[in-house]
Scaffold this active site. Structure first.
Site, PDB file in Angstrom:
ATOM      1  N   ASP A 186     -33.412   4.532 -14.484  1.00 32.27           N
ATOM      2  CA  ASP A 186     -34.345   4.608 -13.499  1.00 32.27           C
ATOM      3  C   ASP A 186     -35.129   3.130 -13.111  1.00 32.27           C
ATOM      4  OD1 ASP A 186     -35.521   3.970 -15.912  1.00 32.27           O
ATOM      5  OD2 ASP A 186     -36.707   5.684 -16.341  1.00 32.27           O
ATOM      6  N   GLY A 187     -34.449   2.193 -13.715  1.00 34.37           N
ATOM      7  CA  GLY A 187     -34.955   0.859 -13.489  1.00 34.37           C
ATOM      8  C   GLY A 187     -35.688   0.273 -14.489  1.00 34.37           C
ATOM      9  N   GLU A 188     -36.161   1.067 -15.571  1.00 31.94           N
ATOM     10  CA  GLU A 188     -37.122   0.442 -16.678  1.00 31.94           C
ATOM     11  C   GLU A 188     -35.949  -0.551 -17.533  1.00 31.94           C
ATOM     12  OE1 GLU A 188     -38.964   3.261 -18.876  1.00 31.94           O
ATOM     13  OE2 GLU A 188     -40.386   3.659 -17.297  1.00 31.94           O
ATOM     14  N   ARG A 235     -50.989 -18.580  -7.850  1.00 33.62           N
ATOM     15  CA  ARG A 235     -51.631 -19.121  -6.730  1.00 33.62           C
ATOM     16  C   ARG A 235     -52.779 -17.966  -6.164  1.00 33.62           C
ATOM     17  NH1 ARG A 235     -46.626 -19.923  -3.014  1.00 33.62           N
ATOM     18  NH2 ARG A 235     -45.840 -18.293  -4.216  1.00 33.62           N
ATOM     19  N   HIS A 261     -50.316 -24.338 -10.280  1.00 33.54           N
ATOM     20  CA  HIS A 261     -50.969 -24.633  -8.990  1.00 33.54           C
ATOM     21  C   HIS A 261     -52.317 -25.232  -9.259  1.00 33.54           C
ATOM     22  CE1 HIS A 261     -51.644 -24.507  -4.629  1.00 33.54           C
ATOM     23  NE2 HIS A 261     -52.647 -23.838  -4.888  1.00 33.54           N
ATOM     24  N   ASP A 309     -50.217 -30.973   1.682  1.00 30.54           N
ATOM     25  CA  ASP A 309     -51.666 -30.882   1.549  1.00 30.54           C
ATOM     26  C   ASP A 309     -52.441 -31.642   0.734  1.00 30.54           C
ATOM     27  OD1 ASP A 309     -51.348 -29.609  -0.786  1.00 30.54           O
ATOM     28  OD2 ASP A 309     -51.010 -27.558   0.252  1.00 30.54           O
ATOM     29  N   LYS A 354     -53.370 -29.027   5.529  1.00 29.63           N
ATOM     30  CA  LYS A 354     -52.756 -27.928   6.023  1.00 29.63           C
ATOM     31  C   LYS A 354     -53.767 -26.736   6.151  1.00 29.63           C
ATOM     32  CE  LYS A 354     -50.686 -25.377   2.513  1.00 29.63           C
ATOM     33  NZ  LYS A 354     -49.620 -25.282   1.569  1.00 29.63           N
ATOM     34  N   ASP A 391     -44.380 -31.331  -3.619  1.00 33.11           N
ATOM     35  CA  ASP A 391     -45.344 -30.034  -3.500  1.00 33.11           C
ATOM     36  C   ASP A 391     -45.159 -29.645  -4.883  1.00 33.11           C
ATOM     37  OD1 ASP A 391     -47.263 -28.440  -2.980  1.00 33.11           O
ATOM     38  OD2 ASP A 391     -46.343 -27.719  -1.050  1.00 33.11           O
TER      39      ASP A 391
HETATM   40  C1  R5P Z   1     -49.953 -24.125  -1.669  1.00 32.46           C
HETATM   41  O1  R5P Z   1     -50.928 -24.559  -1.562  1.00 32.46           O
HETATM   42  C2  R5P Z   1     -48.820 -24.611  -2.458  1.00 32.46           C
HETATM   43  O2  R5P Z   1     -48.957 -25.938  -2.967  1.00 32.46           O
HETATM   44  C3  R5P Z   1     -47.525 -24.778  -1.577  1.00 32.46           C
HETATM   45  O3  R5P Z   1     -47.828 -25.505  -0.706  1.00 32.46           O
HETATM   46  C4  R5P Z   1     -47.325 -23.378  -1.103  1.00 32.46           C
HETATM   47  O4  R5P Z   1     -47.446 -22.410  -2.073  1.00 32.46           O
HETATM   48  C5  R5P Z   1     -45.782 -23.390  -0.419  1.00 32.46           C
HETATM   49  O5  R5P Z   1     -45.498 -22.112   0.080  1.00 32.46           O
HETATM   50  P1  R5P Z   1     -44.390 -21.786   1.060  1.00 32.46           P
HETATM   51  O6  R5P Z   1     -43.279 -22.572   0.951  1.00 32.46           O
HETATM   52  O7  R5P Z   1     -44.376 -20.573   1.281  1.00 32.46           O
HETATM   53  O8  R5P Z   1     -45.241 -22.422   2.503  1.00 32.46           O
END
Ligand code: R5P
Length: 277
Positions: A33-35, A87, A120, A157, A181, A207
């Site tokens: 069943d996936g468990e 996130r 994050h 960003d 961003k 990132d």
């Molecule tokens: C968000 O602020 C994170 O630092 C990444 O920039 C983000 O989660 C990357 O996600 P994706 O690759 O889906 O754009």
């Protein structure tokens, strides 16, 4: 002993070697069943459960591993190399959950303390009901980079500019900058270019995580005449067609750590985790 989650077996083995601690021979089973059902056959004074929660299934598996480990050891430390849902650290619309808090609370029930790697936001540690430390493994991301010409370390960003600086500092030379961003949805992202000149330079985009690759591929579109483009991140989630998107965008290589085990996992966070344990 080190108790590996099924998605973190390479890292768990590296950590066991680093700490010279035995690796538990965990068994993973699935019902029709996936468990899932895990078994920890070994005992020790301390159990270090190493499990990235890359999907909901791994989150459930982690809760089982913690429970089983508690019957085998008097102390359970949980290492979350990559913490899923981190996130979602606030309710972005009324009525939404703070998913990171919900995950942290459930993980806290089975751990004496928690370690996570480059979450994050560091504040995600405050969601745990047990002591939580954040390990910074970003400096190691410079290791797989080749010799670079006039390098520019760019974050897509403002939130990741510190990471770009850390990688630049570890590399030893180069300029840093960041883009602005605007996210419309999980795959629809706008990026405004920085003032830095990219023509004729090797550009390293940095990132914390590459998930769908939308952020990175949109950022690459803004670069004008770079010589080569590299992508580096702590958590190479690379979901769905993210790796193909980056290749199509002209990326020479993608480097990440083993917090998420992928072909791009060029460096291990084991030494940084061992040091904090
Ligand atoms: C968000 O602020 C994170 O630092 C990444 O920039 C983000 O989660 C990357 O996600 P994706 O690759 O889906 O754009």
């Amino acid at each position: 002993m080190i108790v590996p989650g099924s998605a973190s077996q390479e890292l768990a083995a590296a950590l066991a070697a680093e700490l010279d601690e035995p690796l538990a021979a965990v068994e993973y089973d699935w019902f029709a069943d996936g468990e899932t059902l895990v078994r920890v056959p070994d005992s020790a004074e301390r159990a270090v459960v190493v499990a990235s929660t890359v999907s909901d299934a791994e989150h459930v598996e982690l809760l089982q591993l913690q429970d089983a480990a508690a019957s085998r050891a008097s102390e359970v430390v949980t290492v979350l190399p990559y913490m899923g849902y981190a996130r979602q650290d606030e309710a972005f619309d009324p009525g939404q959950p703070v998913s990171a808090r919900a995950m942290a609370r459930s993980i806290s029930t089975g751990a004496d303390r928690v370690l996570t790697v480059n979450p994050h936001e560091r504040s995600v540690c405050d969601f745990f009901d047990v002591p939580c430390a954040a390990v910074d493994a970003a400096g190691r991301l410079a290791e797989p980079l080749p010799a670079l010409s006039d390098p520019l370390f760019l974050s897509p960003d403002a939130g990741a500019v510190e990471l770009a600086r850390t990688v630049r500092d570890a590399y030893g030379r180069g300029e840093t900058d960041y883009f602005e961003k605007i996210r419309h949805s999980d795959t629809d992202v706008d990026v405004r270019p920085s003032d830095a000149d990219t023509a004729g330079r090797d550009v390293v985009l940095v990132d914390d995580i590459v998930a769908t690759g939308s952020t990175m591929s949109t950022a690459i579109e803004q670069l004008s005449d770079p010589t080569r483009v590299f992508v580096t991140c702590v958590h190479p989630m690379l979901a769905a067609n993210a790796r193909t998107k980056l290749a199509t965008a002209g990326v020479e290589a993608v480097y990440g750590t083993d917090t998420i085990e992928r072909a791009a996992s060029a460096v291990s966070v084991a030494p940084a985790v061992a040091e904090t344990l």
